[in-house]
Design an enzyme around this catalytic site. Sequence first.
Site, PDB file in Angstrom:
ATOM      1  N   SER A   1      -9.927  -0.505   7.049  1.00 17.63           N
ATOM      2  CA  SER A   1      -9.387  -0.459   5.687  1.00 17.63           C
ATOM      3  C   SER A   1      -8.692  -1.719   5.182  1.00 17.63           C
ATOM      4  CB  SER A   1      -8.421   0.713   5.559  1.00 17.63           C
ATOM      5  OG  SER A   1      -9.150   1.899   5.524  1.00 17.63           O
TER       6      SER A   1
ATOM      7  N   LYS B   1       0.869  -1.185   0.000  1.00 14.57           N
ATOM      8  CA  LYS B   1       0.000   0.000   0.000  1.00 14.57           C
ATOM      9  C   LYS B   1       0.898   1.225   0.000  1.00 14.57           C
ATOM     10  CE  LYS B   1      -3.866   1.971   2.690  1.00 14.57           C
ATOM     11  NZ  LYS B   1      -4.761   1.748   3.853  1.00 14.57           N
TER      12      LYS B   1
ATOM     13  N   SER C   1      -9.670   1.988   2.926  1.00 12.10           N
ATOM     14  CA  SER C   1      -8.805   2.763   2.060  1.00 12.10           C
ATOM     15  C   SER C   1      -7.807   1.914   1.274  1.00 12.10           C
ATOM     16  CB  SER C   1      -8.027   3.778   2.902  1.00 12.10           C
ATOM     17  OG  SER C   1      -7.191   3.103   3.843  1.00 12.10           O
TER      18      SER C   1
HETATM   19  N1  GLN Z   1     -13.211   4.440   6.601  1.00 12.63           N
HETATM   20  C1  GLN Z   1     -12.463   4.794   7.741  1.00 12.63           C
HETATM   21  C2  GLN Z   1     -11.993   6.222   7.627  1.00 12.63           C
HETATM   22  O1  GLN Z   1     -12.175   6.784   6.621  1.00 12.63           O
HETATM   23  C3  GLN Z   1     -11.302   3.853   7.959  1.00 12.63           C
HETATM   24  C4  GLN Z   1     -10.173   4.085   7.045  1.00 12.63           C
HETATM   25  C5  GLN Z   1      -8.972   3.240   7.402  1.00 12.63           C
HETATM   26  O2  GLN Z   1      -9.106   2.202   8.053  1.00 12.63           O
HETATM   27  N2  GLN Z   1      -7.805   3.701   6.999  1.00 12.63           N
HETATM   28  O3  GLN Z   1     -11.452   6.763   8.518  1.00 12.63           O
END
Ligand code: GLN
EC number: 6.3.5.7
Length: 483
Positions: free
Chosen positions: A175, A76, A151
């Site tokens: 995410s 990532k 994400s």
């Molecule tokens: N959807 C959550 C956020 O936007 C989690 C994102 C993540 O786990 N990086 O904060």
Amino acid sequence: MHQLTLAEIARGLADKKFSSEELTKVLLARIAQLDPQLNSFISLTEDLALSQAKAADVRRANGESGALLGAPIAHKDLFCTQGIRTSCGSKMLDNFKAPYDATVVAKLAAAGAVTLGKTNMDEFAMGSANESSYYGAVKNPWNLEHVPGGSSGGSAAAVAARLLPAATATDTGGSIRQPAAFTNLTGLKPTYGRVSRWGMIAYASSLDQGGPLARTAEDCAILLQGMAGFDPKDSTSIDEPVPDYSAGLNGSLQGLRIGLPKEYFGAGLDPRIAELVHNSVKELEKLGAVVKGISLPNMQHAIPAYYVIAPAEASSNLSRFDGVRFGYRCENPKDLTDLYKRSRGEGFGPEVQRRIMVGAYALSAGYYDAYYLKAQKIRRLVKNDFMAAFNEVDIILGPTTPNPAWKLGAKNNDPVAEYLEDVYTITANLAGLPGLSMPAGFVDGLPVGVQLLAPYFQEGRLLNVAHQYQLNTDWHTRTPTGF
Ligand code: GLN
């Protein structure tokens, strides 16, 4: 060859059926051919991949072995990679080449993993759809009109489309698990402190945790083995021995106590997902597990608490991107204030700016007690709920997401609607617990995930349960059409 799992690749390499260099070339060609449909990579690292593959082949020829030696992966794009762009999905870091490797990157490289590239992601890991990336949205290989989740959407789409067997990802509020659910993968968020955060660009430091995304629990065990462990460079890393995750996959589920929280099956959950979740419970019961109803009474407060705490930490973490030291800098600033304002205003996208504003507001004098402090108290209550539940059960099971992957653009004008989709995943981050999502069926041709949660440092238990489930079901083997 692109259908092989990490475990199969390790056997193929050991049996000299193919070399890492051959496999790497096949996958790089496949990425070049198919990724234009998905947009799952931000950067490809062909030269590095080929040199790492050749080096792994030499190490094997010299008698070395290891499940990751010669295994192709991707990172990532928030794991720092020395000399390679590390963008975090943001214009702010489009020109940033990390001066060092993240601990996770260095550990996997030392184990002989081959880095094919850096995967697309929501900007600064903020999002649940991978639509906030400066590099454009990622498409779900199961239906190109739908989001892959976020994400870590790039890692998920690439692995689901068989562009590579596994990838690293991070999970601040879901995410890893949510994109795993949306793309029919297995993904594990480890216990907070299990995997080093050093060199992982911070979103919300008290919630962020790196982990594996792969097709099977067996492969997650292999990748987690390479990522986990104490790191003196990360002050929140925990010095706890790392078990042999692969060796732990064959435990019996006889007598395993599964808790089903009643709050997980209320309004808001797609009834077709509820049915698939119950089917997965029946499978586990056939393997000897016993089911118990439990309650997590503070779950309803978790989303508002998370969406105060995460932005608060983000507003602090992202203050370092000021246009002065590294990253994007605006043209012709009038003075220092103009430099700060325009560099940040032009370098960050709208979702990141929204989070910084919310976070700065929640932390400001006069509002701190009402929002941030209150949210921290809720965080403790959420943790206490889990501690009480784990006195009665060994794992907690439920849906990973209330709905399957939505259409691209469907929630773009309503950020809160997107936040609400995180309802089942964020509690594990608030409490610091490990969680896993595994494939459990399809709704309208889109994958559905089941989430398992376990007590601290019981990643092995999660992997064992998921592996036994996968030995008895075939959801995880389904391949998206066209890939
Ligand atoms: N959807 C959550 C956020 O936007 C989690 C994102 C993540 O786990 N990086 O904060």
